[in-house]
Motif scaffolding. Structure first.
Motif, short mmCIF file in Angstrom:
data_model
loop_
_atom_site.label_atom_id
_atom_site.label_comp_id
_atom_site.label_asym_id
_atom_site.label_seq_id
_atom_site.Cartn_x
_atom_site.Cartn_y
_atom_site.Cartn_z
N VAL A 293 35.56 36.91 -32.66
CA VAL A 293 36.01 38.31 -32.71
C VAL A 293 36.10 38.90 -31.30
CG1 VAL A 293 35.33 40.63 -33.42
CG2 VAL A 293 35.25 38.77 -35.06
N GLN A 294 35.07 38.64 -30.51
CA GLN A 294 35.10 39.12 -29.13
C GLN A 294 36.26 38.51 -28.35
OE1 GLN A 294 31.45 38.38 -27.01
NE2 GLN A 294 32.28 39.05 -25.05
N GLN B 135 39.59 40.11 -29.54
CA GLN B 135 39.82 41.45 -29.01
C GLN B 135 40.32 41.41 -27.58
OE1 GLN B 135 36.04 43.33 -29.61
NE2 GLN B 135 36.44 43.84 -31.76
N VAL B 136 39.72 40.54 -26.78
CA VAL B 136 40.11 40.47 -25.37
C VAL B 136 41.49 39.81 -25.22
CG1 VAL B 136 39.50 39.51 -23.12
CG2 VAL B 136 37.72 40.43 -24.60
N ALA C 98 44.42 41.94 -26.44
CA ALA C 98 44.66 43.13 -25.62
C ALA C 98 45.43 42.80 -24.35
CB ALA C 98 43.33 43.79 -25.26
#
Length: 759
Positions: A364-365, A368-369, A372
């Motif tokens: 998940v981390q 997200q990165v 983006a």
């Protein structure tokens, strides 16, 4: 009828206090005795019949007496027996149950025993009574008594007493054995409850079984799949355990293998003769094992967990005590093994859940990165940093193909020193150097390899130069085409990556591939937009030059006293040219906004002066007859961009005049809550409610049909909204179809600090 003695007083219905107290005391004693008797009966009945001390362990006709028979122990029975005839007294002792009303009676402990028990007891009692009344004062009298009828009676009594003593001793040993077995069970269950290790529990169980069966060797085997492995067998010879360890179960695999296969008890009384031991007979006989009884250890779901076996050094069948002991031990072993496996499965599921949670959080981390990031360099830089952080490795780097060069270069890295990063940037790897790695990654999701095992000498030398001992490689793809790889490495640590790290690395690479594909699409769209912007700007400039010439010559021809017909033609030419020039100007404004080249320039300006300039410009433009344009300025001074504010007002007023065939267009200015508000109100055709949300989009109009009445390309309101966002303002609209519309713009009296900084 016998007469009552004279000295006794007749009984009356009235009771004295002393008599009442005696009766109450007697009732309490009887109730207490009844409760105790009921408790003893319940205690005996709660124990299985084969484990009760009042039932012989091995029924035999020579057991004539049981020590729990209260009918013999209670001496008061003998005193009260005088009230009965001898035949009735014998019947009392020999029948299965006798419970006189109002007394405690005899327990039915002689049920099913031979009636010889009663006869022997009666004979012994008669001899004892006779001896008590016989004067034996000399040895000849004793000898004569022994030789005669009294001697026979004494012999019978002595034999009965000996039998009773023997049975009593046997049952006492049985009770002692039962108590020891129960104590051993309690100890094993206590170990299970406290969570002791399985091998310790099984060893204690085997030792407990061996203590209660003399000359027996016990073993517990655990079933894993279809293979039996030793769990505990401390007394069996080590060489025998090694020879019979890890045997596959089957229909003729000794006692244990067969019991596990059949899931039923297997009794082998003589190993030398039994066909089940044909494959293991020699090894068993070599160690002196002649008999083996095995029972399967079953779980709560009736699945076989293993076997429990008893070995003997001589051929022999099991007795009921042996069978009961082996069943009890197998049950305890099943409880211990099942609890251990459940705890192990629970611990494994807990670890797996923690790992899954960690992997999910890491992905998940990373997602997200990665999602983006909008450009390839940013994606690759974040990819190397995230890999080092989430995998806990020492360094990571990304290698990708250069489009305009036939080589692979390091695009990003993390965990390297500055001089190492500079050398990595200068490094150029030919396709042949990475071809083998990429071909392997096309067939496998990842590669985990130690540097010492790398077959390529050049690659191994390069890894050694950076101190890398273990590497993990994952392919990077764009539209399913490999464009490079992601590398994570340990420096100075000779250890492999865990399965959890492998899963995270594969997930990061997949997310990175999607992010690279998105970044590639964004970059392609930006390049296409840039080309479009450059083309439109070029064409707009090229079109604006001839239009300016046309407008200029038209004005010159009008000034040369043209005829009314010629003047009308020239006016149409000028109007069309001006409209075309305005569209070109709008297109140029949009291109400048999209390219980010049109930054605002804030200055102090008067809204009255802006209104006057716009009124002068619109007075020179043609409009439909019967439409009045009225300006209502206010003495307001603001800090804003003059050119952008003029374009906004000019587009709003121009739209109002275009869509108003009769009536008026009013432009007002006022101050509201530290904001300058300008409203443009018209009495035109209005806007349908369903069109209000989209009229500020690019190339959108209220009427988009091919046969629409009003012209335009749908850029005016889009430019209004974009310019107002640069000035820190906003635009709103209210409309009543058929009656007109009202557009309201608000701009701050002074621009916010962030807008001044961006300008």
């Amino acid at each position: 009828m016998p007469q009552r003695p004279a000295h006794r007083r007749p009984r009356t219905g009235r009771r004295t206090p002393r008599t009442a107290r005696r009766r109450r005391g007697r009732d309490r004693r009887r109730a207490t005795a009844s409760r105790h008797r009921s408790k003893r009966v319940r205690d005996r009945e709660s124990v299985p019949a084969r484990m009760r001390p009042d039932v012989p362990l091995a029924p035999a006709p020579h057991l004539l007496f049981h020590p729990m028979d209260r009918g013999i122990r209670d001496t008061r029975r003998f005193r009260r027996a005088r009230k009965y005839k001898r035949g009735r007294f014998v019947t009392m002792l020999t029948r299965e149950a006798w419970s006189p009303v109002g007394s405690r009676g005899l327990d039915a402990t002689t049920r099913g025993r031979p009636r010889l028990l009663g006869a022997a007891v009666v004979a012994a009692s008669c001899v004892a009574i006779a001896m008590l009344g016989m004067p034996l004062v000399s040895l000849p009298d004793v000898i004569a008594a022994l030789v005669g009828a009294r001697g026979i009676a004494l012999a019978v009594g002595f034999a009965s007493a000996s039998a009773m003593a023997y049975v009593h001793a046997r049952h006492r040993r049985a009770r002692t054995h039962l108590a020891a077995v129960l104590a051993g069970q309690t100890e094993i269950l206590d170990r299970i409850t406290r969570g002791a290790p399985l091998d310790a529990i099984l060893s204690a169980l085997v030792e407990m079984v061996e203590r209660h069966a003399e000359g027996m060797l016990c073993s517990v085997l655990l079933l894993e799949g279809n293979v039996l492995r030793y769990g505990a067998a401390p007394s069996l010879p080590a060489t025998y355990r090694e020879a019979t360890h890890a045997i596959v179960i089957g229909p003729t695999v000794g006692s244990c293998g067969t019991a596990a296969y059949r899931r039923a008890r297997v009794i082998v009384t003589d190993i030398a003769q039994d066909p089940l031991w044909k494959d293991f007979r020699d090894i068993a006989l070599r160690h002196g094992l002649r008999a083996c009884w095995s029972t399967p250890i079953l779980g709560s779901d009736r699945a076989c967990l293993g076997t429990l076996a008893m070995y003997y050094h001589e051929p022999r069948p099991p007795d009921p005590n042996d069978l009961e002991l082996i069943e009890t031990a197998a049950h305890l072993a099943g409880v211990a093994i099942e609890r251990h496996r459940n705890e192990k499965a629970l611990a494994a599921s807990r670890v797996l859940l923690e790992q899954e949670s960690h992997v999910a959080q890491a992905l998940v981390q990373a997602g997200q990165v990665m999602l983006a990031a909008r450009t390839t360099p940013v994606v690759l830089a974040e990819l190397a940093r995230l890999t080092t952080e989430l995998l806990g490795c020492d360094c990571a780097d990304t290698v990708a193909r250069v489009d305009d060069e036939d080589s692979y270069v390091t695009r990003s890295a993390d965990g390297y020193a500055d001089h190492e990063w500079e050398s990595l940037q200068r490094l150029r790897m030919p396709p042949a150097m990475v071809k083998r790695l990429l071909d392997t990654l096309a067939q496998r999701p990842l590669i985990d390899v130690r540097t010492q095992d790398v077959p390529d000498a050049d690659a191994k030398a390069m890894l050694d130069a950076y101190g890398i001992t273990t590497s993990l490689y994952v392919a990077l793809r764009r539209d399913e085409e490999p464009i490079g790889f992601l590398s994570a490495a340990y420096r100075g640590r000779d250890e492999r990556f865990s399965e959890q790290q492998r899963r995270i690395a594969v997930g990061i690479a997949q997310l990175a591939s999607m992010a690279l594909a998105n970044a590639h699409l964004v970059e392609e769209a930006r390049r296409a937009s840039q080309l479009k912007t450059e083309f439109v700007s070029t064409m707009s400039h090229e079109l604006r030059t001839p239009l300016s010439v046309i407008i200029g010559y038209s004005d010159m021809l009008v000034d040369d006293s043209a005829s009314p017909e010629q003047a009308a033609i020239l006016a149409k030419i000028r109007t069309a040219s001006v409209e075309l020039l305005e569209m070109i100007e709008m297109t140029l404004n949009v291109n400048r906004l999209e390219a980010g080249h049109d930054v605002p320039h804030f200055e102090r300006l008067s809204m009255r002066a802006v209104f006057d300039q716009l009124a002068e410009e619109f007075s020179a433009l043609p409009r439909q007859e019967g439409v009045v344009l009225r300006w209502e300025p206010a003495p307001v001074a603001i800090r804003s961009d003059r050119r952008k504010l003029r374009i906004v007002l000019k587009n709003l007023v121009g739209n109002a005049l275009k869509f108003t065939s009769r009536g008026s267009v009013v432009v007002r200015c006022a101050v509201r809550d530290e904001m300058c508000a300008v409203t443009v109100e018209d009495t035109g055709v209005g806007i349908a409610p369903e069109q209000l949300p989209v009229i500020f989009d690019m190339f959108r109009q209220g009427d988009s049909s091919d046969n629409r009445t009003y012209g335009g390309i749908g850029l005016g309101l889009y430019i209004v909204r974009r310019l107002l966002s640069q000035l820190g303002g906003e635009v709103t609209v209210t409309s009543n179809p058929g009656h007109g519309s009202t557009f309201t713009i608000t701009v701050p009296l002074a621009p916010p600090e962030e807008l001044r900084a961006s300008a």
